[in-house]
Design a protein around this motif. Structure first.
Motif, mmCIF file in Angstrom:
data_model
loop_
_atom_site.group_PDB
_atom_site.id
_atom_site.type_symbol
_atom_site.label_atom_id
_atom_site.label_comp_id
_atom_site.label_asym_id
_atom_site.label_seq_id
_atom_site.Cartn_x
_atom_site.Cartn_y
_atom_site.Cartn_z
ATOM 1 N N MET A 116 16.420 -48.732 -13.383
ATOM 2 C CA MET A 116 16.243 -47.711 -12.493
ATOM 3 C C MET A 116 17.513 -47.802 -11.415
ATOM 4 S SD MET A 116 13.585 -45.785 -12.854
ATOM 5 C CE MET A 116 12.304 -45.534 -11.698
ATOM 6 N N ILE A 117 17.937 -46.801 -10.935
ATOM 7 C CA ILE A 117 18.809 -46.506 -10.089
ATOM 8 C C ILE A 117 18.331 -45.760 -8.917
ATOM 9 C CG2 ILE A 117 21.234 -45.682 -9.468
ATOM 10 C CD1 ILE A 117 21.481 -47.897 -11.430
ATOM 11 N N LYS A 118 18.722 -46.161 -7.616
ATOM 12 C CA LYS A 118 17.939 -45.422 -6.577
ATOM 13 C C LYS A 118 19.221 -44.920 -5.768
ATOM 14 C CE LYS A 118 15.951 -47.467 -3.155
ATOM 15 N NZ LYS A 118 14.803 -47.988 -2.212
ATOM 16 N N LEU A 119 19.172 -43.879 -5.131
ATOM 17 C CA LEU A 119 20.045 -43.093 -4.209
ATOM 18 C C LEU A 119 19.390 -43.486 -3.087
ATOM 19 C CD1 LEU A 119 22.811 -41.894 -3.364
ATOM 20 C CD2 LEU A 119 21.429 -39.592 -3.612
ATOM 21 N N THR A 120 19.993 -44.149 -1.921
ATOM 22 C CA THR A 120 19.498 -44.107 -0.356
ATOM 23 C C THR A 120 20.331 -43.219 0.383
ATOM 24 O OG1 THR A 120 18.576 -46.210 -1.095
ATOM 25 C CG2 THR A 120 18.733 -45.793 1.259
ATOM 26 N N PHE A 121 19.705 -42.535 1.200
ATOM 27 C CA PHE A 121 20.412 -41.282 1.912
ATOM 28 C C PHE A 121 19.932 -41.458 3.392
ATOM 29 C CE2 PHE A 121 21.874 -36.602 1.905
ATOM 30 C CZ PHE A 121 22.828 -36.737 2.834
ATOM 31 N N CYS A 122 20.553 -42.114 4.440
ATOM 32 C CA CYS A 122 20.123 -42.429 5.764
ATOM 33 C C CYS A 122 20.613 -41.177 6.396
ATOM 34 C CB CYS A 122 20.654 -43.724 6.333
ATOM 35 S SG CYS A 122 20.244 -45.050 5.335
ATOM 36 N N LEU A 123 19.661 -40.284 7.089
ATOM 37 C CA LEU A 123 19.902 -38.969 7.799
ATOM 38 C C LEU A 123 19.870 -39.005 9.014
ATOM 39 C CD1 LEU A 123 17.492 -36.993 5.235
ATOM 40 C CD2 LEU A 123 19.895 -37.693 4.989
ATOM 41 N N ARG A 124 20.939 -38.356 9.547
ATOM 42 C CA ARG A 124 20.819 -37.901 11.169
ATOM 43 C C ARG A 124 21.051 -36.405 11.054
ATOM 44 N NH1 ARG A 124 21.298 -42.373 13.934
ATOM 45 N NH2 ARG A 124 22.609 -44.186 13.109
ATOM 46 N N ARG A 125 20.161 -35.854 12.021
ATOM 47 C CA ARG A 125 20.144 -34.260 12.144
ATOM 48 C C ARG A 125 21.173 -33.947 12.936
ATOM 49 N NH1 ARG A 125 17.058 -36.890 16.047
ATOM 50 N NH2 ARG A 125 17.514 -35.964 18.190
ATOM 51 N N LEU A 126 21.550 -32.577 12.569
ATOM 52 C CA LEU A 126 22.757 -31.906 13.375
ATOM 53 C C LEU A 126 22.206 -32.036 14.831
ATOM 54 C CD1 LEU A 126 23.258 -28.879 10.983
ATOM 55 C CD2 LEU A 126 24.790 -30.633 11.380
ATOM 56 N N PRO A 127 23.226 -31.946 15.620
ATOM 57 C CA PRO A 127 23.023 -32.108 17.000
ATOM 58 C C PRO A 127 22.044 -31.118 17.896
ATOM 59 C CG PRO A 127 25.329 -32.305 16.646
ATOM 60 C CD PRO A 127 24.573 -32.044 15.381
ATOM 61 N N HIS A 128 22.242 -29.908 17.413
ATOM 62 C CA HIS A 128 21.381 -29.007 17.929
ATOM 63 C C HIS A 128 19.779 -28.668 17.371
ATOM 64 C CE1 HIS A 128 22.176 -26.960 13.963
ATOM 65 N NE2 HIS A 128 21.203 -26.040 14.279
ATOM 66 N N LEU A 129 19.390 -29.792 16.709
ATOM 67 C CA LEU A 129 18.283 -29.690 16.134
ATOM 68 C C LEU A 129 17.141 -31.016 16.940
ATOM 69 C CD1 LEU A 129 18.644 -29.510 12.202
ATOM 70 C CD2 LEU A 129 17.684 -27.640 14.120
ATOM 71 N N SER A 130 16.114 -30.607 17.080
ATOM 72 C CA SER A 130 15.131 -31.558 17.740
ATOM 73 C C SER A 130 14.724 -32.569 16.358
ATOM 74 C CB SER A 130 13.905 -31.067 18.461
ATOM 75 O OG SER A 130 13.137 -30.456 17.419
ATOM 76 N N ARG A 131 14.310 -33.606 16.580
ATOM 77 C CA ARG A 131 13.896 -34.449 15.594
ATOM 78 C C ARG A 131 12.621 -33.746 14.769
ATOM 79 N NH1 ARG A 131 11.066 -40.078 16.062
ATOM 80 N NH2 ARG A 131 13.378 -40.890 16.684
ATOM 81 N N GLU A 132 11.822 -32.979 15.522
ATOM 82 C CA GLU A 132 10.557 -32.434 14.861
ATOM 83 C C GLU A 132 11.208 -31.184 13.953
ATOM 84 O OE1 GLU A 132 10.872 -33.229 18.192
ATOM 85 O OE2 GLU A 132 9.675 -35.078 18.052
ATOM 86 N N GLU A 133 12.178 -30.459 14.472
ATOM 87 C CA GLU A 133 12.576 -29.342 13.890
ATOM 88 C C GLU A 133 13.351 -29.687 12.534
ATOM 89 O OE1 GLU A 133 13.900 -26.215 17.165
ATOM 90 O OE2 GLU A 133 15.352 -28.070 17.010
ATOM 91 N N PHE A 134 14.102 -30.875 12.685
ATOM 92 C CA PHE A 134 14.764 -31.279 11.507
ATOM 93 C C PHE A 134 13.716 -31.818 10.666
ATOM 94 C CE2 PHE A 134 15.625 -35.606 9.551
ATOM 95 C CZ PHE A 134 16.906 -35.130 8.842
ATOM 96 N N GLN A 135 12.755 -32.545 10.923
ATOM 97 C CA GLN A 135 11.836 -33.219 9.776
ATOM 98 C C GLN A 135 11.017 -32.140 9.267
ATOM 99 O OE1 GLN A 135 9.959 -36.251 12.198
ATOM 100 N NE2 GLN A 135 11.435 -37.677 11.634
ATOM 101 N N ARG A 136 10.591 -31.078 10.040
ATOM 102 C CA ARG A 136 9.860 -29.953 9.638
ATOM 103 C C ARG A 136 10.617 -29.136 8.649
ATOM 104 N NH1 ARG A 136 7.943 -28.295 13.911
ATOM 105 N NH2 ARG A 136 9.978 -26.958 14.643
ATOM 106 N N TYR A 137 12.062 -28.784 8.771
ATOM 107 C CA TYR A 137 12.851 -28.111 7.775
ATOM 108 C C TYR A 137 12.834 -28.956 6.556
ATOM 109 C CZ TYR A 137 16.510 -25.391 5.783
ATOM 110 O OH TYR A 137 17.446 -24.712 4.963
ATOM 111 N N TRP A 138 13.520 -30.395 6.870
ATOM 112 C CA TRP A 138 13.510 -31.365 5.737
ATOM 113 C C TRP A 138 12.346 -31.154 4.800
ATOM 114 C CZ3 TRP A 138 13.310 -37.075 6.308
ATOM 115 C CH2 TRP A 138 13.902 -37.768 5.410
#
Length: 122
Positions: A1-23
């Motif tokens: 198995m191969i795994k892609l790990t992607f550590c995400l930072r939101r765009l500056p204009h989004l709150s963490r809640e907005e980011f996570q809800r959209y994601w």
């Protein structure tokens, strides 16, 4: 198995809640709909949270700010990924996901890499 790990930072204009809800609510269904085409066997979203506990853990280690989340995508093998890349629809599906990612992820500050997993416990 191969795994892609992607550590995400939101765009500056989004709150963490907005980011996570959209994601979770918008982007995740797009990934799910394209998983077979892209050869994705498993897709997990790990959402940052537990802010007080996280802050205490960071303070005890003098650690930097956390990511807003981590995406993990599992693929059968390197060979399967290479073979799949040649199939019809793969480039279009990948382009569509990247286009959507630009709406909520700070791509320049969100590292990603392919890796092998070594399970130590469990």
């Amino acid at each position: 198995m191969i795994k892609l790990t992607f550590c995400l930072r939101r765009l500056p204009h989004l709150s963490r809640e907005e980011f996570q809800r959209y994601w979770l609510g918008t982007h995740a269904p797009l990934v799910a709909a394209r998983a077979k085409t892209l050869g994705i066997l498993k897709y997990e979203q790990i959402h940052a949270g537990f802010d007080e506990m996280s802050a205490a853990a960071r303070a005890s280690r003098d650690a930097s700010e956390p990511y807003d989340g981590i995406a993990e995508l599992w693929f059968e093998s390197e060979e399967a990924m290479r073979a799949n890349a040649q199939k019809p629809g793969v480039a279009e599906a990948a382009r569509e996901l990247l286009e959507d990612e630009r709406k909520f992820i700070d791509l320049a500050n969100s590292p990603l890499w392919y890796n092998r997993v070594h399970t130590i416990v469990g």
